[in-house]
Design a protein around this motif. Structure first.
Motif, PDB file in Angstrom:
ATOM      1  N   PHE A 128       0.832  -1.206   0.000  1.00 19.35           N
ATOM      2  CA  PHE A 128       0.000   0.000   0.000  1.00 19.35           C
ATOM      3  C   PHE A 128       0.867   1.256   0.000  1.00 19.35           C
ATOM      4  N   GLN A 129       1.929   1.243   0.785  1.00 22.44           N
ATOM      5  CA  GLN A 129       2.801   2.420   0.817  1.00 22.44           C
ATOM      6  C   GLN A 129       3.457   2.637  -0.539  1.00 22.44           C
ATOM      7  N   ALA A 130       3.913   1.561  -1.171  1.00 19.76           N
ATOM      8  CA  ALA A 130       4.529   1.691  -2.494  1.00 19.76           C
ATOM      9  C   ALA A 130       3.527   2.218  -3.511  1.00 19.76           C
ATOM     10  N   ALA A 131       2.287   1.719  -3.446  1.00 21.71           N
ATOM     11  CA  ALA A 131       1.247   2.204  -4.357  1.00 21.71           C
ATOM     12  C   ALA A 131       0.943   3.669  -4.100  1.00 21.71           C
ATOM     13  N   ALA A 132       0.892   4.054  -2.822  1.00 19.44           N
ATOM     14  CA  ALA A 132       0.631   5.448  -2.470  1.00 19.44           C
ATOM     15  C   ALA A 132       1.730   6.347  -3.002  1.00 19.44           C
ATOM     16  N   GLU A 133       2.959   5.953  -2.808  1.00 21.59           N
ATOM     17  CA  GLU A 133       4.085   6.750  -3.281  1.00 21.59           C
ATOM     18  C   GLU A 133       4.145   6.775  -4.808  1.00 21.59           C
ATOM     19  N   GLY A 134       3.556   5.753  -5.432  1.00 22.66           N
ATOM     20  CA  GLY A 134       3.493   5.717  -6.889  1.00 22.66           C
ATOM     21  C   GLY A 134       2.363   6.545  -7.478  1.00 22.66           C
ATOM     22  N   GLY A 135       1.488   7.103  -6.625  1.00 22.13           N
ATOM     23  CA  GLY A 135       0.448   8.010  -7.089  1.00 22.13           C
ATOM     24  C   GLY A 135      -0.936   7.432  -7.223  1.00 22.13           C
ATOM     25  N   ASP A 136      -1.154   6.171  -6.836  1.00 24.80           N
ATOM     26  CA  ASP A 136      -2.478   5.571  -6.979  1.00 24.80           C
ATOM     27  C   ASP A 136      -3.407   6.050  -5.869  1.00 24.80           C
ATOM     28  N   CYS A 137      -4.610   6.491  -6.239  1.00 27.16           N
ATOM     29  CA  CYS A 137      -5.540   7.014  -5.229  1.00 27.16           C
ATOM     30  C   CYS A 137      -5.936   5.944  -4.225  1.00 27.16           C
ATOM     31  N   TRP A 138      -6.198   4.722  -4.702  1.00 28.89           N
ATOM     32  CA  TRP A 138      -6.569   3.655  -3.770  1.00 28.89           C
ATOM     33  C   TRP A 138      -5.390   3.274  -2.892  1.00 28.89           C
ATOM     34  N   ARG A 190      -3.089   5.337  -1.876  1.00 31.73           N
ATOM     35  CA  ARG A 190      -3.021   6.399  -0.866  1.00 31.73           C
ATOM     36  C   ARG A 190      -4.085   6.203   0.206  1.00 31.73           C
ATOM     37  N   PHE A 191      -5.303   5.862  -0.223  1.00 30.25           N
ATOM     38  CA  PHE A 191      -6.377   5.622   0.738  1.00 30.25           C
ATOM     39  C   PHE A 191      -6.039   4.449   1.656  1.00 30.25           C
ATOM     40  N   ASN A 192      -5.591   3.340   1.081  1.00 33.34           N
ATOM     41  CA  ASN A 192      -5.323   2.146   1.886  1.00 33.34           C
ATOM     42  C   ASN A 192      -4.102   2.330   2.780  1.00 33.34           C
ATOM     43  N   HIS A 193      -3.103   3.063   2.295  1.00 38.47           N
ATOM     44  CA  HIS A 193      -1.953   3.377   3.145  1.00 38.47           C
ATOM     45  C   HIS A 193      -2.410   4.203   4.348  1.00 38.47           C
ATOM     46  N   ALA A 194      -3.251   5.209   4.090  1.00 39.36           N
ATOM     47  CA  ALA A 194      -3.785   6.023   5.182  1.00 39.36           C
ATOM     48  C   ALA A 194      -4.627   5.179   6.131  1.00 39.36           C
ATOM     49  N   ARG A 195      -5.411   4.287   5.570  1.00 38.39           N
ATOM     50  CA  ARG A 195      -6.260   3.414   6.391  1.00 38.39           C
ATOM     51  C   ARG A 195      -5.404   2.560   7.332  1.00 38.39           C
ATOM     52  N   MET A 196      -4.298   2.025   6.827  1.00 40.49           N
ATOM     53  CA  MET A 196      -3.405   1.226   7.657  1.00 40.49           C
ATOM     54  C   MET A 196      -2.748   2.083   8.737  1.00 40.49           C
ATOM     55  N   LEU A 197      -2.393   3.305   8.384  1.00 39.78           N
ATOM     56  CA  LEU A 197      -1.784   4.198   9.372  1.00 39.78           C
ATOM     57  C   LEU A 197      -2.757   4.460  10.529  1.00 39.78           C
ATOM     58  N   ILE A 198      -4.030   4.627  10.208  1.00 39.71           N
ATOM     59  CA  ILE A 198      -5.027   4.822  11.271  1.00 39.71           C
ATOM     60  C   ILE A 198      -5.121   3.576  12.143  1.00 39.71           C
ATOM     61  N   LEU A 199      -5.145   2.410  11.528  1.00 40.90           N
ATOM     62  CA  LEU A 199      -5.202   1.171  12.304  1.00 40.90           C
ATOM     63  C   LEU A 199      -3.994   1.037  13.222  1.00 40.90           C
ATOM     64  N   ASP A 200      -2.871   1.612  12.806  1.00 39.55           N
ATOM     65  CA  ASP A 200      -1.647   1.554  13.604  1.00 39.55           C
ATOM     66  C   ASP A 200      -1.541   2.713  14.592  1.00 39.55           C
ATOM     67  N   GLY A 201      -2.624   3.497  14.712  1.00 47.94           N
ATOM     68  CA  GLY A 201      -2.630   4.596  15.659  1.00 47.94           C
ATOM     69  C   GLY A 201      -1.836   5.807  15.220  1.00 47.94           C
ATOM     70  N   ARG A 202      -1.716   6.012  13.908  1.00 48.78           N
ATOM     71  CA  ARG A 202      -0.886   7.099  13.373  1.00 48.78           C
ATOM     72  C   ARG A 202      -1.756   8.051  12.542  1.00 48.78           C
ATOM     73  N   LEU A 203      -2.780   8.574  13.187  1.00 47.63           N
ATOM     74  CA  LEU A 203      -3.758   9.405  12.494  1.00 47.63           C
ATOM     75  C   LEU A 203      -3.131  10.635  11.857  1.00 47.63           C
ATOM     76  N   GLU A 204      -2.230  11.303  12.544  1.00 51.33           N
ATOM     77  CA  GLU A 204      -1.639  12.525  12.007  1.00 51.33           C
ATOM     78  C   GLU A 204      -0.891  12.252  10.708  1.00 51.33           C
ATOM     79  N   GLU A 205      -0.267  11.082  10.604  1.00 49.13           N
ATOM     80  CA  GLU A 205       0.424  10.712   9.365  1.00 49.13           C
ATOM     81  C   GLU A 205      -0.565  10.325   8.277  1.00 49.13           C
ATOM     82  N   ALA A 206      -1.724   9.829   8.680  1.00 50.99           N
ATOM     83  CA  ALA A 206      -2.721   9.382   7.697  1.00 50.99           C
ATOM     84  C   ALA A 206      -3.387  10.551   6.990  1.00 50.99           C
ATOM     85  N   LEU A 207      -3.636  11.637   7.701  1.00 54.83           N
ATOM     86  CA  LEU A 207      -4.400  12.748   7.136  1.00 54.83           C
ATOM     87  C   LEU A 207      -3.847  13.263   5.814  1.00 54.83           C
ATOM     88  N   PRO A 208      -2.533  13.520   5.691  1.00 61.51           N
ATOM     89  CA  PRO A 208      -2.031  14.016   4.399  1.00 61.51           C
ATOM     90  C   PRO A 208      -2.237  13.022   3.253  1.00 61.51           C
TER      91      PRO A 208
END
Length: 222
Positions: free
Chosen positions: A146-156, A158-176
């Motif tokens: 998911f992180q690689a896809a996010a860094e590659g520019g895919d909207c999904w 980015r969404f799934n990377h952010a979703r995982m960050l929230i699950l890991d308790g990293r909301l501030e990192e997920a928002l951007p």
């Protein structure tokens, strides 16, 4: 729609012009003309053009929808190394349209597309690892894809990377990453994002849900 004809050689040629004309017709709603341009370009054996003919058959753009024909086009283009064709054929195997439903085949095709730098394929590999489709459940692998896809520019991605960050308790990192997902999405994606975030307790995520819903209603990115 996002074009699948990117990656052409820098020097423009006749095939590039034909593909561009087909894309312009498609963007303007002239599906029959678009299919004809793609068909003309595909006669050269160009993998990008053959893939776009597959899209025409899959989506019924200017030709009768025929998933079997779509699969045949994708397979031919994939054999020539086209990353979009690998991805599209994998999608058909995921859904069992025009080809047998086969998660293992889909995973192999997504992996082949991902090795060519296809960001959407990286996101799909993440989903397979998250859900345990064709491979064992592996949260760490899912997060890496998911992180690689996010860094590659895919909207999904980015969404799934952010979703995982929230699950890991990293909301501030997920928002951007959620905000960046809005920069790369399309109406159906915006609707899904709006639905996913609308009930979140954090008001910033609810605000993003409202923004996504407005963008879906508008039909175009803001």
């Amino acid at each position: 729609m996002a074009t699948e004809t990117t990656g052409a050689a820098a020097a423009p040629g006749i095939i590039d012009v034909q593909l561009a004309l087909g894309q312009i017709c498609l963007d303007r709603g002239s599906a029959a003309q678009a299919a004809e341009w793609f068909r003309i370009a595909a006669r050269s054996g160009d993998a990008r053009a053959i893939n776009m003919m597959g899209r025409c058959f899959e989506r019924g753009w200017g030709v009768p929808a025929d998933p079997g024909q779509a699969a045949a086009c994708y397979r031919k283009a994939a054999d020539r190394g086209d990353a979009w064709a690998l991805f599209n054929l994998a999608d058909l195997h995921c859904r069992g349209e025009g080809v047998p439903a086969d998660d293992a085949a889909a995973y192999r095709l997504y992996a082949a597309a991902a090795r060519k730098g296809h960001a959407k394929a990286l996101n799909m590999l993440g989903l397979f690892h998250e859900c345990g489709r064709a491979v064992p459940v592996d949260g760490a692998a899912a997060r890496a894809f998911f992180q690689a896809a996010a860094e590659g520019g895919d909207c999904w991605g980015r969404f799934n990377h952010a979703r995982m960050l929230i699950l890991d308790g990293r909301l501030e990192e997920a928002l951007p990453w959620f905000r960046r997902a809005l920069d790369a999405g399309f109406p159906d994606f915006y609707r899904c994002m709006a639905d996913a975030l609308a009930g979140h307790p954090d008001p910033r995520l609810r605000a993003l849900a409202r923004q996504a819903a407005a963008m879906a209603e508008a039909g175009t990115p803001s």
